[in-house]
Scaffold this motif. Structure first.
Motif, PDB file in Angstrom:
ATOM      1  N   ASP A  27       0.859  -1.177   0.000  1.00  0.00           N
ATOM      2  CA  ASP A  27       0.000   0.000   0.000  1.00  0.00           C
ATOM      3  C   ASP A  27       0.902   1.236   0.000  1.00  0.00           C
ATOM      4  O   ASP A  27       1.272   1.744  -1.035  1.00  0.00           O
ATOM      5  CB  ASP A  27      -0.921  -0.056   1.228  1.00  0.00           C
ATOM      6  N   HIS A  28       1.323   1.690   1.163  1.00  0.00           N
ATOM      7  CA  HIS A  28       2.263   2.809   1.171  1.00  0.00           C
ATOM      8  C   HIS A  28       3.026   2.881   2.481  1.00  0.00           C
ATOM      9  O   HIS A  28       2.733   2.144   3.414  1.00  0.00           O
ATOM     10  CB  HIS A  28       1.565   4.130   0.885  1.00  0.00           C
ATOM     11  N   THR A  30       3.657   4.764   5.665  1.00  0.00           N
ATOM     12  CA  THR A  30       2.985   5.790   6.455  1.00  0.00           C
ATOM     13  C   THR A  30       3.894   6.287   7.573  1.00  0.00           C
ATOM     14  O   THR A  30       4.812   5.586   7.992  1.00  0.00           O
ATOM     15  CB  THR A  30       1.675   5.272   7.114  1.00  0.00           C
ATOM     16  N   TRP A  31       3.617   7.487   8.023  1.00  0.00           N
ATOM     17  CA  TRP A  31       4.346   8.059   9.156  1.00  0.00           C
ATOM     18  C   TRP A  31       3.369   8.379  10.279  1.00  0.00           C
ATOM     19  O   TRP A  31       3.556   9.338  11.012  1.00  0.00           O
ATOM     20  CB  TRP A  31       5.121   9.303   8.713  1.00  0.00           C
ATOM     21  N   TYR A  32       2.338   7.564  10.378  1.00  0.00           N
ATOM     22  CA  TYR A  32       1.358   7.759  11.436  1.00  0.00           C
ATOM     23  C   TYR A  32       2.051   7.739  12.792  1.00  0.00           C
ATOM     24  O   TYR A  32       2.908   6.890  13.044  1.00  0.00           O
ATOM     25  CB  TYR A  32       0.315   6.641  11.341  1.00  0.00           C
ATOM     26  N   GLN A  39       2.702  -0.245   4.904  1.00  0.00           N
ATOM     27  CA  GLN A  39       1.386  -0.849   4.925  1.00  0.00           C
ATOM     28  C   GLN A  39       1.173  -1.715   3.701  1.00  0.00           C
ATOM     29  O   GLN A  39       1.546  -1.340   2.602  1.00  0.00           O
ATOM     30  CB  GLN A  39       0.322   0.242   4.976  1.00  0.00           C
ATOM     31  N   ARG A 139      -3.899  17.527   8.188  1.00  0.00           N
ATOM     32  CA  ARG A 139      -3.134  16.428   7.619  1.00  0.00           C
ATOM     33  C   ARG A 139      -1.647  16.761   7.498  1.00  0.00           C
ATOM     34  O   ARG A 139      -0.864  15.966   7.005  1.00  0.00           O
ATOM     35  CB  ARG A 139      -3.659  16.140   6.199  1.00  0.00           C
ATOM     36  N   ALA A 142       1.587  14.493   8.802  1.00  0.00           N
ATOM     37  CA  ALA A 142       1.746  13.245   8.059  1.00  0.00           C
ATOM     38  C   ALA A 142       2.199  13.519   6.633  1.00  0.00           C
ATOM     39  O   ALA A 142       3.048  12.829   6.080  1.00  0.00           O
ATOM     40  CB  ALA A 142       0.426  12.475   8.049  1.00  0.00           C
ATOM     41  N   ARG A 143       1.643  14.558   6.053  1.00  0.00           N
ATOM     42  CA  ARG A 143       1.970  14.889   4.664  1.00  0.00           C
ATOM     43  C   ARG A 143       3.470  15.187   4.510  1.00  0.00           C
ATOM     44  O   ARG A 143       4.124  14.707   3.590  1.00  0.00           O
ATOM     45  CB  ARG A 143       1.147  16.096   4.235  1.00  0.00           C
ATOM     46  N   GLU A 146       5.486  12.029   4.911  1.00  0.00           N
ATOM     47  CA  GLU A 146       5.353  11.151   3.747  1.00  0.00           C
ATOM     48  C   GLU A 146       6.112  11.692   2.548  1.00  0.00           C
ATOM     49  O   GLU A 146       6.590  10.948   1.710  1.00  0.00           O
ATOM     50  CB  GLU A 146       3.870  10.969   3.396  1.00  0.00           C
ATOM     51  N   SER A 264       9.056   8.158   1.478  1.00  0.00           N
ATOM     52  CA  SER A 264       8.556   6.848   1.051  1.00  0.00           C
ATOM     53  C   SER A 264       9.694   5.877   0.769  1.00  0.00           C
ATOM     54  O   SER A 264       9.472   4.835   0.182  1.00  0.00           O
ATOM     55  CB  SER A 264       7.698   7.020  -0.210  1.00  0.00           C
ATOM     56  N   LYS A 276       6.637   4.358  -2.856  1.00  0.00           N
ATOM     57  CA  LYS A 276       5.684   5.098  -3.674  1.00  0.00           C
ATOM     58  C   LYS A 276       5.642   4.586  -5.113  1.00  0.00           C
ATOM     59  O   LYS A 276       4.609   4.627  -5.766  1.00  0.00           O
ATOM     60  CB  LYS A 276       6.074   6.568  -3.675  1.00  0.00           C
TER      61      LYS A 276
END
Ligand SMILES: [Zn+2]
Ligand SMILES: [Zn+2]
Lengths: 300, 269
Positions: A27-28, A30-32, A39, A139, A142-143, A146, A264, A276
Motif C-alpha cells: 500500500d504505502h 505511512t508516518w502515522y 502498509q 493532515r 503526516a503529509r 510522507e 517513502s 511510492k
C-alpha cells in the motif's frame, strides 16, 4: 496477532538467514504517529520500519499488482481499478486545484464538501531545495513526513483547496511544487534556507489573497520558531552515497543493510526501495529484524 | 475493431460508442495531465465533448506504446489516435465512460487522411443523439448557442472569484486575518443540496437500472441546457439528481420524465 511472520523454513526451501517475512501487495509507507511503517493491502498490521534499521533485508518486487489506490483487483494493464480511476481523487482538479478546479461548478459536490471545503495550508518544505505544497490543515504533519522533507513551515492559511491551489500556483514560479520522491541530498542549512524563503514568499501571494499569508510582519527569529523539523530516520545516512545508489524496479530482488528511512524510501547501503513507486505491486520483504509494530505510546 | 472514426468533440461517447470496441479517434487536446501520485503512471488528454462535458482519454504507462505515451501533445492541437478502446463500468451506482489507448495505438498529428472524410461524416450523422431529420430539436438549437464549447482559460482573477464564491464575506475582506471568520477544522456546513427525482411520464419505463442511469445523465444535460446559467447538477443514482441551487421544475422539459423537486431544501451538514 502476528500470523504474517512466516518463517521461511516452513516452506522448506531456503536456509533461514531471514527469519521474518512479509509478502503482499504494497500500500504505502505511512508516518502515522511519526513512525515509519510499511502498509500492505489486506494486512491489519503494517511492517515497523524502525525495527529494520541496522538489520539486513531482502526485497523482491514481483510482477503482479492490484489497484494501487484501493488494493482491489485490477486488469493487468492498469494501475488503478475502474472504481478508483474516475474518483475525484484521480482528477486534475485535485492535482492542480489552482488552475483545474471549477469550484462553484464542481462535479463532485459531496466530495467537495467532505474534502475540499476546509481550511487548507500552504507550506514550504526543505528537501534538496525548497518546495511549495498544500494540504488540509489537519493532515500536514503526516503529509510532510510522507513527502520526506527535513523541515517545513506553514506560510499560508486558505479558505479551501482551490484558494490554496491558486497560492501554490503563484509560488510555484519561485519554488517547484511537484517533488521527486527518490532519496536526495538535503539542501545546505535547511532551516535558514526555509526561513529566508518563507519571509520572502508573501511577495508571491496574489494581492487579493495577501490576507492568507500568515507570516506578515514577523521577524526572522519569529519565523524561525515556526519552522518544524519533520520526523525521519536518516541521521545515520550518508546522503551522497545513498542518493547515488539504484532504486529497485519491478522484477528486482536485492539484499542489503537498512541505514535509514525518509519519506517513502527505505535506504540500504547498496540500494533504495521507494514504496511510492510500487504501490499495489506484490512485494516480498524478508528481514533479520522484527516486523511487529511496537505498542502505541499510552500518551498519544 | 471498427473502422469508425470518432471526432470526440462532436461525439457523446456515452451514446455514440460501443463497449469494448476500439476506434480511431480525433481529439483536440485542451490539456494534458499526469497523476504523480499513481505508481507507474498515466497521462490524460483532456477534451470537451459535444455535450460540453470535459472528458479524458487516458494513456496508461504500462499499456501504451512508449512513442505514444511520450508523444509531445500540444495544447489546442488536433491528433488522431488509432485503436482506442471504449469501456464503461459502474461503481457506487455511477457509470463511468472510459477511453483508453491500447498497446496497438498509434498517434499522428491532425485529423486522419482525406479518404476517410466520408466515413467520418457517416459516423457522426448516424449517432443516436443527433436529430436524424431536418427538424431541429430544442437540444440542437441550445447546443449551437451554448457558449461553453469555446472555453478560454480563465484569468487569475476569475479563478480567485470562483475560489471565493462560497466563502462568507467577512472572511475575505482585506484584514490580513483572513481566517478569523471560520473554524480551521471540521466539516463545512454551508453547502445546501437540493434533491430532485425524475418521475417517468406518458407510460415510459426505463428497461433497467442501467437505462435509468443513462436517462438520468441525459436529464442532467437537458437541465443544464434549459437553465439560464448552467447550474451544478450531479447524478446521485438512477433517477435522482442533486443541485446546488433550486431549479424551477416547471420550466424544465425532459423527454419522458417530469422533474420533481424537494418540498424543502435539505441542508446537509
Ligand atoms: Zn481501486
Ligand atoms: Zn475541484
Amino acid at each position: 496477532m502476528s500470523g504474517y511472520q512466516v518463517g521461511l523454513n516452513s516452506f522448506g526451501s531456503k536456509p533461514a538467514d531471514f527469519p521474518h517475512q512479509r509478502e503482499g501487495h504494497l500500500d504505502h509507507l505511512t508516518w502515522y504517529n511519526s513512525r515509519p511503517a510499511l502498509q500492505f493491502f489486506g494486512f491489519d498490521d503494517p511492517v515497523n520500519c524502525d525495527a529494520l534499521i541496522g538489520d539486513e533485508i531482502r526485497i523482491t518486487v514481483h510482477d503482479d499488482h492490484v489497484c494501487s489506490s484501493c488494493g482491489g483487483d485490477v486488469d493487468p494493464d492498469r494501475d488503478v481499478c475502474w472504481d478508483c480511476a474516475d474518483s475525484p481523487l484521480m482528477t486534475p482538479c485535485i492535482w492542480n486545484p489552482g488552475t483545474e478546479c471549477s469550484w462553484s461548478d464542481c462535479p463532485y459536490p459531496e466530495y467537495k464538501r467532505d474534502a475540499c471545503a476546509h481550511t487548507f495550508v500552504v507550506y514550504l518544505v526543505a528537501k534538496d531545495s525548497v518546495k511549495v505544497g498544500i494540504t488540509r490543515a489537519d493532515r500536514r504533519q503526516a503529509r510532510w513526513a510522507e513527502q520526506g522533507a527535513t523541515h517545513a513551515a506553514i506560510i499560508g492559511e486558505c479558505h479551501n483547496r482551490k484558494v490554496a491551489g491558486i497560492v501554490e500556483m503563484c509560488l510555484a514560479e519561485e519554488y517547484p511544487s511537484k517533488a521527486d520522491s527518490s532519496w536526495y541530498i538535503p539542501v545546505d542549512d535547511p532551516v535558514e534556507t526555509l526561513v529566508e524563503a518563507a519571509a520572502e514568499a508573501g511577495e508571491c501571494f496574489p494581492d487579493r489573497l495577501a490576507g492568507c499569508y500568515t507570516l506578515d510582519g514577523l521577524s526572522t527569529a519569529e519565523i524561525r520558531e515556526r519552522v518544524v523539523s519533520v520526523p525521519d530516520r536518516s541521521t545515520r545516512v550518508n546522503d551522497e552515497i545513498v542518493a547515488g545508489t539504484s532504486e529497485l524496479s519491478r522484477g528486482d530482488r536485492q539484499r542489503g543493510h537498512v541505514v535509514g528511512v525518509r519519506g517513502s524510501v527505505i535506504a540500504t547501503e547498496s540500494f533504495t526501495f521507494n514504496a511510492k513507486l510500487h504501490a499495489g505491486t506484490r512485494v516480498t520483504l524478508e528481514t533479520t529484524g522484527d516486523l511487529a509494530v511496537p505498542e502505541e505510546d499510552s500518551n498519544t | 475493431m471498427t473502422d469508425d472514426i470518432i471526432l470526440l468533440e462532436e461525439a457523446d461517447v456515452r451514446n455514440d460508442l460501443e463497449e469494448y470496441q476500439t476506434y480511431t479517434v480525433v481529439v483536440t487536446v485542451k490539456n494534458t495531465y499526469s497523476n504523480p501520485d499513481q505508481g507507474s503512471g498515466n497521462r490524460k488528454l483532456q477534451y470537451i465533448d459535444d455535450t460540453g462535458t470535459t472528458r479524458y482519454l487516458t494513456l496508461w504507462a504500462n499499456s501504451t506504446p512508449e512513442a505514444v505515451y511520450d508523444f509531445d501533445f500540444e495544447q489546442d492541437a488536433t491528433y488522431t489516435l488509432t485503436e482506442v478502446q471504449f469501456t464503461t463500468n459502474e461503481s457506487s451506482r455511477r457509470v463511468f465512460y472510459n477511453l483508453n489507448a491500447t498497446e496497438e495505438t498509434e498517434v499522428s498529428h491532425g485529423p486522419p487522411e482525406d479518404d476517410s472524410a466520408t466515413n467520418r461524416q457517416a459516423i457522426t450523422s448516424a449517432s443516436e443523439d443527433l436529430p436524424s431529420t431536418g427538424v431541429a430539436t430544442k437540444d440542437a438549437v441550445a447546443e449551437e448557442q451554448a457558449p461553453t464549447h469555446t472555453r478560454e482559460s480563465p484569468s487569475l482573477d476569475e479563478h480567485i472569484d470562483d475560489a471565493l464564491s462560497e466563502v462568507p464575506d467577512p472572511a475575505t475582506t482585506q484584514t490580513r486575518h483572513a481566517l478569523t471568520a471560520f473554524a480551521s477544522t471540521g466539516r463545512a456546513g454551508s453547502l445546501t443540496v437540493h434533491e430532485y427525482e425524475l418521475v417517468a411520464v406518458n407510460g415510459y419505463l426505463p428497461d433497467d437500472d442501467e437505462a435509468a442511469l443513462r436517462d438520468t445523465y441525459k436529464a442532467r444535460r437537458q437541465i443544464a441546457r434549459q437553465h439560464g446559467d448552467r447550474p451544478v447538477v450531479a447524478v446521485v443514482e438512477p433517477l435522482t439528481l442533486v443541485a446546488l441551487e433550486k431549479i424551477d421544475e416547471s420550466a424544465i422539459d425532459i423527454d419522458d420524465f417530469r422533474l420533481e423537486g424537494p418540498q424543502d431544501a435539505l441542508p446537509r451538514l
